[in-house]
Design a protein around this motif. Structure first.
Motif, PDB file in Angstrom:
ATOM      1  N   THR A 106       0.842  -1.204   0.000  1.00  0.00           N
ATOM      2  CA  THR A 106       0.000   0.000   0.000  1.00  0.00           C
ATOM      3  C   THR A 106       0.873   1.249   0.000  1.00  0.00           C
ATOM      4  OG1 THR A 106      -1.766  -1.186   1.142  1.00  0.00           O
ATOM      5  CG2 THR A 106      -1.819   1.238   1.238  1.00  0.00           C
ATOM      6  N   TRP A 107       1.922   1.239   0.787  1.00  0.00           N
ATOM      7  CA  TRP A 107       2.837   2.385   0.826  1.00  0.00           C
ATOM      8  C   TRP A 107       3.476   2.601  -0.551  1.00  0.00           C
ATOM      9  CZ3 TRP A 107       8.229   2.937   0.399  1.00  0.00           C
ATOM     10  CH2 TRP A 107       8.711   4.197   0.757  1.00  0.00           C
ATOM     11  N   MET A 108       3.939   1.524  -1.183  1.00  0.00           N
ATOM     12  CA  MET A 108       4.548   1.635  -2.520  1.00  0.00           C
ATOM     13  C   MET A 108       3.527   2.144  -3.533  1.00  0.00           C
ATOM     14  SD  MET A 108       7.747   0.991  -2.344  1.00  0.00           S
ATOM     15  CE  MET A 108       8.221   0.740  -4.058  1.00  0.00           C
ATOM     16  N   ALA A 109       2.304   1.634  -3.461  1.00  0.00           N
ATOM     17  CA  ALA A 109       1.253   2.073  -4.389  1.00  0.00           C
ATOM     18  C   ALA A 109       0.941   3.548  -4.184  1.00  0.00           C
ATOM     19  CB  ALA A 109       0.000   1.224  -4.200  1.00  0.00           C
ATOM     20  N   SER A 110       0.948   4.003  -2.934  1.00  0.00           N
ATOM     21  CA  SER A 110       0.642   5.411  -2.653  1.00  0.00           C
ATOM     22  C   SER A 110       1.758   6.332  -3.130  1.00  0.00           C
ATOM     23  CB  SER A 110       0.384   5.623  -1.165  1.00  0.00           C
ATOM     24  OG  SER A 110       1.589   5.567  -0.418  1.00  0.00           O
TER      25      SER A 110
END
Length: 162
Positions: free
Chosen positions: A64-68
């Motif tokens: 999720t952090w990478m996607a954000s």
């Protein structure tokens, strides 16, 4: 605020929270339940399950952090995780509950969190045009078999660590 006005960039953080609560529900009851699940789930020890579910939960937060931060393929992989969790509602949670005529660990959060949160995220991604159906399908084609193949390995590592 209506969910239709929540931009995906904010809403995508619902995923790791839903995943965490779901995995906590499973961590509490699945090891014991698995001892009587028969063909629906192989018996799994508490330590090995906690290790595996911890890695999967951490991976959900990291993805999720990478996607954000990066979007693009990272967001498509996150969407693949959303698809995985939607599939996970039916297989094994609802199916196991129906077949065993009793609570299967994870079914409550699967229905109350994973189903609405992951459906919302997929709908927002498509509505905002940040992902296409093809990108979501690509993410699911990568994530679903990767996670399915990694679980036995994570259980094995968890047993070795004990």
């Amino acid at each position: 605020m209506s969910t239709d006005t929540v931009p995906l960039s904010r809403a995508l953080w619902l995923f790791p929270f839903a995943l965490t609560f779901h995995n906590l529900e499973e961590a509490l009851w699945l090891p014991g339940w698995s001892q009587q699940a028969g063909a629906l789930h192989p018996p799994v020890g508490t330590g090995e399950f906690h290790f595996a579910v911890g890695v999967v939960t951490a991976a959900g937060w990291w993805l999720t952090w990478m996607a954000s931060r990066r979007g693009g393929r990272w967001l498509a992989l996150a969407a693949g995780s959303w698809v995985l969790m939607l599939l996970n509602v039916l297989l094994p949670h609802v199916l196991a509950t129906v077949l065993m005529h009793r609570y299967a660990p994870g079914v409550v959060t699967a229905l109350m969190l994973n189903l609405p949160v992951n459906a919302l995220l997929l709908r927002r991604a498509l509505a905002e045009g940040v992902l296409t159906r093809r990108a979501i399908a690509w993410g699911a084609a990568v994530v679903v078999p990767t996670v399915a193949a990694s679980l036995p390995v994570l259980f094995w590592v968890g047993r070795q660590i004990q």
